[in-house]
Design a protein around this motif. Structure first.
Motif, PDB file in Angstrom:
ATOM      1  N   GLY A 182       0.797  -1.224   0.000  1.00 65.62           N
ATOM      2  CA  GLY A 182       0.000   0.000   0.000  1.00 65.62           C
ATOM      3  C   GLY A 182       0.830   1.274   0.000  1.00 65.62           C
ATOM      4  N   ALA A 185      -0.086   4.627  -1.382  1.00 68.29           N
ATOM      5  CA  ALA A 185      -1.220   5.328  -0.787  1.00 68.29           C
ATOM      6  C   ALA A 185      -0.926   6.819  -0.653  1.00 68.29           C
ATOM      7  N   PRO A 186      -1.969   7.623  -0.683  1.00 66.54           N
ATOM      8  CA  PRO A 186      -1.778   9.071  -0.638  1.00 66.54           C
ATOM      9  C   PRO A 186      -1.436   9.589   0.757  1.00 66.54           C
ATOM     10  N   TYR A 187      -1.405   8.710   1.744  1.00 66.62           N
ATOM     11  CA  TYR A 187      -1.074   9.144   3.096  1.00 66.62           C
ATOM     12  C   TYR A 187       0.251   8.543   3.508  1.00 66.62           C
ATOM     13  N   GLU A 191       1.186   9.891   8.944  1.00 58.86           N
ATOM     14  CA  GLU A 191      -0.204  10.362   8.961  1.00 58.86           C
ATOM     15  C   GLU A 191      -1.146   9.219   9.309  1.00 58.86           C
ATOM     16  N   MET A 192      -0.900   8.067   8.691  1.00 63.04           N
ATOM     17  CA  MET A 192      -1.781   6.928   8.937  1.00 63.04           C
ATOM     18  C   MET A 192      -1.821   6.552  10.410  1.00 63.04           C
TER      19      MET A 192
ATOM     20  N   THR B 132      -4.464  -6.823  -6.223  1.00 64.55           N
ATOM     21  CA  THR B 132      -4.288  -6.217  -4.908  1.00 64.55           C
ATOM     22  C   THR B 132      -5.210  -5.006  -4.791  1.00 64.55           C
ATOM     23  N   MET B 136      -8.173  -4.309  -2.083  1.00 63.61           N
ATOM     24  CA  MET B 136      -8.192  -3.045  -1.353  1.00 63.61           C
ATOM     25  C   MET B 136      -9.474  -2.275  -1.646  1.00 63.61           C
ATOM     26  N   MET B 160      -8.462   6.708   3.696  1.00 67.53           N
ATOM     27  CA  MET B 160      -7.755   6.681   4.966  1.00 67.53           C
ATOM     28  C   MET B 160      -8.368   5.631   5.896  1.00 67.53           C
ATOM     29  N   ASN B 163      -7.417   2.203   4.817  1.00 68.65           N
ATOM     30  CA  ASN B 163      -6.033   1.902   5.178  1.00 68.65           C
ATOM     31  C   ASN B 163      -5.867   1.622   6.669  1.00 68.65           C
ATOM     32  N   HIS B 164      -6.565   2.365   7.485  1.00 68.69           N
ATOM     33  CA  HIS B 164      -6.512   2.109   8.930  1.00 68.69           C
ATOM     34  C   HIS B 164      -6.948   0.689   9.242  1.00 68.69           C
ATOM     35  N   TRP B 166      -7.199  -1.836   7.242  1.00 65.70           N
ATOM     36  CA  TRP B 166      -6.280  -2.809   6.650  1.00 65.70           C
ATOM     37  C   TRP B 166      -5.054  -2.990   7.548  1.00 65.70           C
TER      38      TRP B 166
END
Lengths: 208, 208
Positions: A182, A185-187, A191-192, B132, B136, B160, B163-164, B166
DNA sequence: TGTACATCAGTGAACGCGCGTTCACTGATGTAC
DNA sequence: TGTACATCAGTGAACGCGCGTTCACTGATGTAC
């Protein structure tokens, strides 16, 4: 004048081979992953014959365990320092601990990989188990202090909170650092983790 | 009567070697970790000479990639099915997706390891990158639907949130399944993910 | 239905390779006197 | 300060090993006629 070789070696005796092997292991792991590490190449990188490491380690496995052990030690120290006994506030200290987790993984990828991705058996090495426990303990104590600020009926088990944060941190490292799945990803990883932890702590009622 | 060997082979021609190699790879990875896998042993396990796999795969790497690819495919299907387009409720569907994540990792550790721990380069294989992305995408769509139930000013970016979740799921798998560092914890992986996700969603204002 | 033949999917031997580990050895170091 | 000697930390050669991969080959299969 000393006859130092490029690898820092003076002569027949290396002088600091144990340390040099640890460093070689780190650089190999960083460069080629946990399986890219071989005893033979670590020895080569330290400027020493393939047999020399056996004066300091029982074998390949023991060298990796040494690296993981030192890594956990540094890791625990770092988390401890970041938490700073809950100062200036328990909440900010807890967040700082999370950042320290990520910083460590980013700045010392060799150690992190040796600790978590090398396949080293933590429960099979009591020294390793102890220092892992110590690192985990920092998180748990932070969680305890956090929980204590809540009224008893809304107080979550500290061990659970510590594990949640650990899992989130580890997940962020594995997925959003170091070119993982990942990482486009844009973050950023920071930040995540920051935002994820904040939302989680709000869910606990620790942030309005 | 067929003359089947123990490995399912009939005669000179195997008949289903590609599939057999994938299965052998899975069982080797499960038993000995991603580096315990060798082409030679996979061939042996399929009852075939060491050269035979080269009729089906360019080499060792390509076989692992095939396994990872199939894994991601199944993984995406499974998440998709669990989310079930947000039925019966977006919230319960989202939680079910998290459970499906964990179930997959537990029930198909070989696939999971090939996908996330084998060192396979996802961005270096466009097929892999696509599937993938698809897996996602299930999480992201779920997060979008969840976010849509919130008033706009409290709506988090769906990417976001995905992603958290995940990261939390992956962290839980790595740390609290399969004999990892924290597997002696008093909470099961399922409990950890369930409670962690619930607290997180509460932090988003999705659960009172 | 039978036959010739192209194609496919195996074989097995061989290759070079680097690894982990062991061994008898030897050069350097430090210590007792 | 000098010397004898034990100990330590290296060497380098050798071992067996299994791996990934290549190669010319061959047995089985399927298809055209």
């Amino acid at each position: 004048m000393d006859e130092k070789t490029a690898s820092g070696r003076r002569s027949y005796h290396h002088g600091n081979l144990r340390q040099a092997l640890v460093e070689a292991t780190l650089s190999l792991i960083e460069a080629k992953g946990p399986q890219g590490f071989t005893l033979a190449e670590a020895a080569r990188q330290a400027g020493v014959s393939a047999a020399a490491p056996y004066r300091h380690f029982r074998g390949r496995e023991e060298l990796i365990e040494e690296v993981a052990l030192r890594g956990f030690e540094m890791f625990a120290d770092r988390l401890e320092a970041a938490f700073n006994n809950g100062r200036p506030s328990v909440l900010s200290a807890f967040m700082a601990t999370g950042r320290a987790y990520l910083d460590f993984a980013r700045e010392s990828p060799g150690y992190y990989i040796a600790m978590f991705e090398s396949g080293v058996s933590i429960s099979g090495n009591s020294e390793l188990a102890m220092v892992t426990e110590r690192a985990m303990g920092v998180l748990r104590r932070g969680a305890e202090m956090l929980a204590a600020t809540l009224p008893p009926e809304r107080r979550p088990p500290a061990g659970m909170v510590a594990n949640h944060v650990w899992a989130l941190s580890h997940g962020v490292v594995e997925l959003f650092s170091r070119g993982a799945p990942g990482s486009r990803a844009p973050y950023s990883a920071d930040e995540m983790l920051e935002s994820g932890t904040a939302i989680y702590l709000r869910g606990l009622g620790l942030i309005p």
